[in-house]
Every structure is written in C-alpha cells, then in structure tokens.
Motif scaffolding. Structure first.
Motif, PDB file in Angstrom:
ATOM      1  N   PRO A 117       0.795  -1.232   0.000  1.00 52.76           N
ATOM      2  CA  PRO A 117       0.000   0.000   0.000  1.00 52.76           C
ATOM      3  C   PRO A 117       0.822   1.275   0.000  1.00 52.76           C
ATOM      4  O   PRO A 117       0.286   2.344  -0.253  1.00 52.76           O
ATOM      5  CB  PRO A 117      -0.801  -0.120   1.304  1.00 52.76           C
ATOM      6  CG  PRO A 117       0.061  -0.960   2.191  1.00 52.76           C
ATOM      7  CD  PRO A 117       0.755  -1.928   1.294  1.00 52.76           C
ATOM      8  N   LEU A 118       2.144   1.170   0.260  1.00 52.02           N
ATOM      9  CA  LEU A 118       2.936   2.388   0.393  1.00 52.02           C
ATOM     10  C   LEU A 118       3.016   3.160  -0.922  1.00 52.02           C
ATOM     11  O   LEU A 118       2.812   4.380  -0.970  1.00 52.02           O
ATOM     12  CB  LEU A 118       4.343   2.050   0.882  1.00 52.02           C
ATOM     13  CG  LEU A 118       5.130   3.209   1.511  1.00 52.02           C
ATOM     14  CD1 LEU A 118       4.358   3.807   2.668  1.00 52.02           C
ATOM     15  CD2 LEU A 118       6.507   2.738   1.957  1.00 52.02           C
ATOM     16  N   LEU A 119       3.299   2.437  -2.021  1.00 52.94           N
ATOM     17  CA  LEU A 119       3.348   3.109  -3.321  1.00 52.94           C
ATOM     18  C   LEU A 119       1.981   3.662  -3.703  1.00 52.94           C
ATOM     19  O   LEU A 119       1.885   4.719  -4.332  1.00 52.94           O
ATOM     20  CB  LEU A 119       3.836   2.143  -4.396  1.00 52.94           C
ATOM     21  CG  LEU A 119       5.347   1.849  -4.436  1.00 52.94           C
ATOM     22  CD1 LEU A 119       5.657   0.885  -5.565  1.00 52.94           C
ATOM     23  CD2 LEU A 119       6.142   3.137  -4.609  1.00 52.94           C
ATOM     24  N   LEU A 120       0.918   2.949  -3.322  1.00 53.49           N
ATOM     25  CA  LEU A 120      -0.425   3.453  -3.578  1.00 53.49           C
ATOM     26  C   LEU A 120      -0.654   4.779  -2.878  1.00 53.49           C
ATOM     27  O   LEU A 120      -1.198   5.729  -3.452  1.00 53.49           O
ATOM     28  CB  LEU A 120      -1.474   2.431  -3.128  1.00 53.49           C
ATOM     29  CG  LEU A 120      -1.582   1.136  -3.938  1.00 53.49           C
ATOM     30  CD1 LEU A 120      -2.563   0.186  -3.256  1.00 53.49           C
ATOM     31  CD2 LEU A 120      -2.041   1.426  -5.346  1.00 53.49           C
ATOM     32  N   LEU A 121      -0.232   4.837  -1.633  1.00 54.61           N
ATOM     33  CA  LEU A 121      -0.415   6.057  -0.856  1.00 54.61           C
ATOM     34  C   LEU A 121       0.371   7.208  -1.467  1.00 54.61           C
ATOM     35  O   LEU A 121      -0.161   8.310  -1.653  1.00 54.61           O
ATOM     36  CB  LEU A 121       0.021   5.824   0.581  1.00 54.61           C
ATOM     37  CG  LEU A 121      -0.007   7.054   1.505  1.00 54.61           C
ATOM     38  CD1 LEU A 121      -1.434   7.580   1.637  1.00 54.61           C
ATOM     39  CD2 LEU A 121       0.578   6.710   2.866  1.00 54.61           C
ATOM     40  N   TYR A 122       1.647   6.951  -1.789  1.00 57.76           N
ATOM     41  CA  TYR A 122       2.472   8.017  -2.359  1.00 57.76           C
ATOM     42  C   TYR A 122       1.940   8.465  -3.729  1.00 57.76           C
ATOM     43  O   TYR A 122       1.964   9.656  -4.068  1.00 57.76           O
ATOM     44  CB  TYR A 122       3.920   7.540  -2.496  1.00 57.76           C
ATOM     45  CG  TYR A 122       4.630   7.348  -1.168  1.00 57.76           C
ATOM     46  CD1 TYR A 122       4.179   7.999  -0.016  1.00 57.76           C
ATOM     47  CD2 TYR A 122       5.756   6.534  -1.072  1.00 57.76           C
ATOM     48  CE1 TYR A 122       4.830   7.832   1.203  1.00 57.76           C
ATOM     49  CE2 TYR A 122       6.413   6.357   0.137  1.00 57.76           C
ATOM     50  CZ  TYR A 122       5.934   7.002   1.273  1.00 57.76           C
ATOM     51  OH  TYR A 122       6.586   6.838   2.473  1.00 57.76           O
ATOM     52  N   GLY A 123       1.471   7.503  -4.523  1.00 59.22           N
ATOM     53  CA  GLY A 123       0.895   7.864  -5.820  1.00 59.22           C
ATOM     54  C   GLY A 123      -0.350   8.714  -5.675  1.00 59.22           C
ATOM     55  O   GLY A 123      -0.554   9.686  -6.415  1.00 59.22           O
ATOM     56  N   ALA A 124      -1.193   8.374  -4.677  1.00 53.19           N
ATOM     57  CA  ALA A 124      -2.407   9.161  -4.438  1.00 53.19           C
ATOM     58  C   ALA A 124      -2.060  10.574  -3.981  1.00 53.19           C
ATOM     59  O   ALA A 124      -2.693  11.550  -4.389  1.00 53.19           O
ATOM     60  CB  ALA A 124      -3.283   8.462  -3.401  1.00 53.19           C
ATOM     61  N   ILE A 125      -1.044  10.694  -3.123  1.00 56.82           N
ATOM     62  CA  ILE A 125      -0.637  12.025  -2.646  1.00 56.82           C
ATOM     63  C   ILE A 125      -0.121  12.870  -3.805  1.00 56.82           C
ATOM     64  O   ILE A 125      -0.450  14.060  -3.929  1.00 56.82           O
ATOM     65  CB  ILE A 125       0.429  11.881  -1.544  1.00 56.82           C
ATOM     66  CG1 ILE A 125      -0.186  11.247  -0.289  1.00 56.82           C
ATOM     67  CG2 ILE A 125       1.038  13.239  -1.210  1.00 56.82           C
ATOM     68  CD1 ILE A 125       0.822  10.934   0.795  1.00 56.82           C
ATOM     69  N   THR A 126       0.704  12.263  -4.653  1.00 53.41           N
ATOM     70  CA  THR A 126       1.233  12.996  -5.813  1.00 53.41           C
ATOM     71  C   THR A 126       0.107  13.516  -6.695  1.00 53.41           C
ATOM     72  O   THR A 126       0.128  14.671  -7.151  1.00 53.41           O
ATOM     73  CB  THR A 126       2.166  12.081  -6.626  1.00 53.41           C
ATOM     74  OG1 THR A 126       3.218  11.606  -5.797  1.00 53.41           O
ATOM     75  CG2 THR A 126       2.765  12.835  -7.805  1.00 53.41           C
ATOM     76  N   LEU A 127      -0.875  12.657  -6.927  1.00 53.17           N
ATOM     77  CA  LEU A 127      -2.010  13.068  -7.756  1.00 53.17           C
ATOM     78  C   LEU A 127      -2.802  14.194  -7.105  1.00 53.17           C
ATOM     79  O   LEU A 127      -3.172  15.176  -7.765  1.00 53.17           O
ATOM     80  CB  LEU A 127      -2.922  11.886  -8.017  1.00 53.17           C
ATOM     81  CG  LEU A 127      -4.245  12.246  -8.703  1.00 53.17           C
ATOM     82  CD1 LEU A 127      -3.997  12.681 -10.124  1.00 53.17           C
ATOM     83  CD2 LEU A 127      -5.220  11.104  -8.654  1.00 53.17           C
ATOM     84  N   LEU A 128      -3.062  14.073  -5.806  1.00 57.49           N
ATOM     85  CA  LEU A 128      -3.837  15.110  -5.112  1.00 57.49           C
ATOM     86  C   LEU A 128      -3.127  16.453  -5.149  1.00 57.49           C
ATOM     87  O   LEU A 128      -3.767  17.502  -5.265  1.00 57.49           O
ATOM     88  CB  LEU A 128      -4.105  14.680  -3.666  1.00 57.49           C
ATOM     89  CG  LEU A 128      -5.166  13.589  -3.480  1.00 57.49           C
ATOM     90  CD1 LEU A 128      -5.241  13.164  -2.021  1.00 57.49           C
ATOM     91  CD2 LEU A 128      -6.525  14.081  -3.959  1.00 57.49           C
ATOM     92  N   VAL A 129      -1.812  16.425  -5.047  1.00 59.68           N
ATOM     93  CA  VAL A 129      -1.053  17.680  -5.152  1.00 59.68           C
ATOM     94  C   VAL A 129      -1.213  18.280  -6.546  1.00 59.68           C
ATOM     95  O   VAL A 129      -1.434  19.492  -6.701  1.00 59.68           O
ATOM     96  CB  VAL A 129       0.432  17.442  -4.827  1.00 59.68           C
ATOM     97  CG1 VAL A 129       1.265  18.682  -5.154  1.00 59.68           C
ATOM     98  CG2 VAL A 129       0.608  17.084  -3.356  1.00 59.68           C
ATOM     99  N   LEU A 130      -1.125  17.429  -7.570  1.00 58.93           N
ATOM    100  CA  LEU A 130      -1.249  17.918  -8.949  1.00 58.93           C
ATOM    101  C   LEU A 130      -2.601  18.582  -9.189  1.00 58.93           C
ATOM    102  O   LEU A 130      -2.673  19.736  -9.645  1.00 58.93           O
ATOM    103  CB  LEU A 130      -1.038  16.756  -9.916  1.00 58.93           C
ATOM    104  CG  LEU A 130      -1.311  17.027 -11.401  1.00 58.93           C
ATOM    105  CD1 LEU A 130      -0.417  18.139 -11.919  1.00 58.93           C
ATOM    106  CD2 LEU A 130      -1.114  15.759 -12.226  1.00 58.93           C
ATOM    107  N   VAL A 131      -3.684  17.869  -8.889  1.00 55.91           N
ATOM    108  CA  VAL A 131      -5.009  18.427  -9.170  1.00 55.91           C
ATOM    109  C   VAL A 131      -5.381  19.511  -8.158  1.00 55.91           C
ATOM    110  O   VAL A 131      -6.052  20.495  -8.508  1.00 55.91           O
ATOM    111  CB  VAL A 131      -6.081  17.318  -9.198  1.00 55.91           C
ATOM    112  CG1 VAL A 131      -5.822  16.349 -10.334  1.00 55.91           C
ATOM    113  CG2 VAL A 131      -6.158  16.563  -7.879  1.00 55.91           C
ATOM    114  N   GLY A 132      -4.954  19.347  -6.912  1.00 58.72           N
ATOM    115  CA  GLY A 132      -5.307  20.331  -5.881  1.00 58.72           C
ATOM    116  C   GLY A 132      -4.661  21.681  -6.121  1.00 58.72           C
ATOM    117  O   GLY A 132      -5.323  22.725  -6.048  1.00 58.72           O
TER     118      GLY A 132
END
Length: 529
Positions: free
Chosen positions: A443-458
C-alpha cells in the motif's frame, strides 16, 4: 467462471466492445445530477481486465484511438488554441497548470527521503500525470525499467483520481452549468426615420451599430437590393438587420427608426433566401471575404449555421465543411449557387483521408524526432507533437487544395470513437497490472501515488479558482490538460458542457507534456551530479 474468462481471453475484440457497451450503460447512471459518461468505460475495462488478464487487444489499437482523438481535437480547436495563448486567461491557465505539475514533481521526488528510489518517485510522477513520454524519458535516461512499476501503480490513480476529484469539486461548489442554448440568428426589418443618418454610406452606418449586427439586404423604391459599400442612405429606406442577440436589434431600431416586419421578406421577386450545405472543396476552408461568386451572380451571405449555432457573416469567418450557408440571391441564380457551394448532405459527412493521412503522419514524424537539450539529454514528444501539428493545421484550415478541416459531424464521430476505443483498451490492459502491482508493492506506493495526484489536481484547481479566478468550465479544462488523460476530459464535458474544457485541454496538454518531460530530465541530471 473459468469458461467465461477463457472466452474473453480468446476473443479480445469481443472483450473490447463488451467493455464499451457496459461502460456506456454504467456511464448513463446519474448520481446527484452527475454521470461518468464515457469515463465509465475505463473502470469497466479495469474490472474485466483484472478478471481476464489476457483479454486486452493489442496496445496499437489504443494508440490509434488516442491518435484519432488528439487529431480531431487539434483540427477543431486550432484557431482558439493560438488565440488563447496570447490571451490573459490563456497565460493564467498555463501558469496554473505549470505550478500544479511542478508541485507534484517536487512532492514525488520528496518521497526519496522516505526510502523511495528515484526511479519509483519519477514513475509515480509520470503515472499520476498519465505521461507516457515522461516514463519513456525516465527509462531511457536511467537505462532501467524500474520506473515502470511505480508508473503502473500511479497510472490508474492518474485517470480515476481526477474524475473523482472533479466530481467532488462540482458537488462542493454546487456548480450547475447548463448546456448553452443554441444561437439562432434573429432578424428585423427597419425603416430609416432618423434624419441624422441620411446621406451616410452603408459602412458608416455599420460603424455606428452595436457589435454583432449585420445588414443582409436593403429595400428602396419597391426593390430589394444587396448591400454595397457605395449605398447612400435615404429616408424610408428599409434594411434587413441580423444579430444573434435580439437586444442588439432593439438598439438598432431605436437608433434608426421603426420596425416594419414583412417589408423585405414578403417580396422575393428580386432576392430570395436560400440555405445550402458547404461541401465543395473549392470554398471549404476559405474566409467569406475571399469567396468569389460566379460571374454575373449577385449574392450575399446572410449568416452561417455551424452545428446548432448561427454565426454572423463576417469577412474573416472561415467556412467549414458541413456549414449551412444562408444566402440572399436572385431566384434565377439559385441553381448556380447550389452548384457553387456543393449543397451535398453526403458531402458534409465526408472527410479527406489524404489530408488526415498527411496530417497524422506529419504529427507522428514530429513526435519521433529526438530533441536534445544541452545538459539534460535527448527526448521526444510522442503524441503530444501530433496534437501540436493538428493544432497548427486546424489554425491554417487549408493550404491550396489541401483542406485540413473536417465536417463537424465527422470530427465528433472520429474523436469520440477514438476516445472510447482508447479507454477500453487502456482499462483492459491496466487491470491485471494494477492488481498484480498492488499485491507485490504494497500500500505504500499506492499512498504516495495518491498524494502525488492530489497535489497535482489540488494545486492546479486552487490556482485556477482561488488565485486566478478563472471560470469553473475553464478551470476543469486546465485540470484535464495538466493531468493529460482524455478520460478526464470526457467526464469534464459532462459537468461543464461548454467548449472551454476542450479548448483548455488542447492548450494545456502539449505544453505540460513538455514540462513533465523536462522535469524528469532535470531531476535525473541533478541526481547524477
């Protein structure tokens, strides 16, 4: 279930079209007034792909679909793209997307401090921005496929995440954008009663009229005439004014005299109204001011109907295949004018496969050319270059006998089909990879990938809505261009049914592809000392 799985894996085209059918069925389900539309095809593809890992058709099919979509977008919005680059809102949109992409890149690289390798961090950055070009650069520069693992984890987030984000943003802001009402040209027959206008030539009168108003015909001494630049106004002249906004016609009536309906339209012995389809390649792609009618034919273009909208006849308006042209012409010349414009319904759905082939080949060639940046290495733009070429051709409209523009109906069918095939193929191919990667990488890569995406769109959304105060439909188009995947644009068109998402996507996607590629190159160069 094993029999169903085996059948799907042996019939990849059946799996593709089953995905499309189920995707659109689910996409029509509305929750709080919002539906996923064609974006649901991706989610169905992920599910079927996970169930039947070998059911995906060849990747080339998905690439072809994406090519058709990007080419159609570029051809249709080329003019708006280049005008937008020089506009104030265009500069704000590019700045917002740039800040979002850079913030996402910095965050992904920041995960190195938590024990994530550079390859994984750059793979997450490329996947969250669905940028295959960035992944290719990372693999080539690092001479390793390690970035592909994190890319495969972040990629589904990069597609599904922005769709969910836009859905949540739309619900939170409670934005309701109704589909624009089709513009219909209104007319008014106005008798000249204002003595101060007597003696003016028609161009002088036009300079005093509100913007968006045209004069299609004039009547004097019981005869309807076409307007000319040397026509001098007299009392009791009647002219046929046209405008898309009825309020503009009220202003013209107040300025010039009084409305007298029927004075021109009830007398058609001199001029008759004819509507024809523009299908003749000799006139398609030409500005109205450059069209020369056959010798001896007196004719005026009153308006042009494109899609569901009426456009005012102006000298710089470019005629496109499939346009319906409203004309004022002598009854004796109606047959000649129909032949001149083509007037073929079948022709309005045709497109030049010669021009399509040349344009697509030129775009693919440009995308394959290696670009070398001193100190950073070599990279290529891929399909982003194809979009740039299509935008240039869309702006040019035609060069000699080569007509780059397509009929609007053909363009819509071509790019919607391409987008649907692309979404289905990507979903089917990513389903098994996503499940396998989640199981092995944890789940760690999933979490980091989700954070990266949220930063991009946010960050992109915050810059658009809070800092630059861009309209909602413009902002969602910028978010689509920053994230890059057409599935997001398909959903954006559902919640913001205007042209702005498409225009912003066409404007932002090429420039942000270049930014993502350069960011990866710079990060690798800095890491290598």
């Amino acid at each position: 279930m094993d029999a169903v799985r085996t059948f799907l894996e042996n019939q990849s085209l059946f799996a593709l079209f089953l995905t499309i059918a189920l995707g659109y069925l689910i996409g029509e389900i509305t929750i709080r007034g919002v539906a996923l539309g064609s974006g649901a095809v991706l989610f169905v593809g992920l599910a079927i792909g996970a169930f039947a890992p070998k059911s995906a058709p060849p990747a080339l099919l998905g690439t072809l679909g994406l090519l058709l979509f990007l080419y159609g977008i570029g051809i249709q919005y080329g003019g708006q793209f280049f005008r937008g680059l020089t506009s104030r809102d265009g500069a704000k949109a590019n700045a917002a997307a740039f800040l979002g992409v850079i913030a996402a890149g910095l965050v992904s690289c920041g995960f190195i401090t938590f024990g994530i390798g550079l390859a994984d961090s750059l793979g997450m950055f490329a996947g969250s921005g669905t940028s295959t070009a960035s992944l290719q650069v990372a693999i080539a520069s690092m001479k390793s496929n390690d970035a592909a693992v994190a890319y495969s984890v972040a990629y589904p987030f990069g597609v599904a995440g922005p769709i969910l984000f836009l859905y949540a943003l739309n619900v939170a802001l409670k934005v309701k954008i109704e589909k624009p009402v089709a513009k219909v040209m209104e007319t008014a027959e106005i008798a000249l009663r204002n003595a101060s206008l007597v003696g003016l030539k028609l161009p002088e009168l036009m300079s005093r009229l509100p913007p968006g108003v045209g004069i299609a015909a004039v009547r004097r001494a019981h005869r309807n005439q076409l307007p000319t630049d040397d026509f001098v106004l007299q009392l009791d002249d009647v002219f046929l004014a046209t405008a898309a906004d009825p309020r503009r016609l009220d202003e013209v009536i107040a300025l010039c005299g009084e409305s007298q309906p029927g004075r021109i339209s009830s007398h058609r012995e001199d001029l008759d109204y004819v509507r024809v389809f523009a299908s003749n390649p000799a006139v398609v792609g030409m500005a109205l001011g450059h069209i020369r009618f056959p010798d001896g034919v007196s004719c005026a273009i009153a308006h042009v109907r494109r899609g569901d909208a009426d456009l005012l006849s102006t000298p710089d308006l470019i005629l496109e295949a499939g346009d319906r042209v409203g004309l004022l012409v002598s009854r004796a010349h109606r047959a000649t004018i129909r032949t001149f414009f083509g007037d073929s319904i079948k022709g309005t759905a045709d497109l030049s496969f010669i021009c399509l082939g040349i344009g697509a080949a030129a775009g693919l060639l440009a995308g394959a050319i290696p670009l070398r940046v001193p100190g950073l290495g070599t990279f290529s733009l891929g399909l982003a270059a194809l979009l740039l070429v299509a935008l240039c051709l869309g702006k040019a409209r035609r060069n000699g006998r080569f007509v780059w523009v397509m009929p609007l109906s053909a363009n819509l069918v071509l790019r919607n089909l391409g987008l649907t095939v692309f979404l289905a193929q990507v979903g089917l191919s990513c389903g098994p990879k996503f499940v396998a990667t989640v199981g092995t990488a944890g789940p760690l890569l999933l979490l980091y990938g989700a954070i990266t995406l949220l930063v991009l769109v946010g960050v992109t959304a915050a810059c658009c809505l809070l800092i630059f105060k861009l309209p909602f439909d413009t902002s969602v188009g910028v978010i689509c261009g920053a994230t890059g995947n057409p599935a997001i644009l398909a959903f954006a068109n559902r919640i913001a049914p205007t042209d702005q998402p498409d225009i912003m996507y066409a404007m932002i996607f090429p420039s942000m592809t270049i930014v993502k590629v350069l960011f990866v190159q710079i990060a690798i160069s800095l890491a290598s000392g």
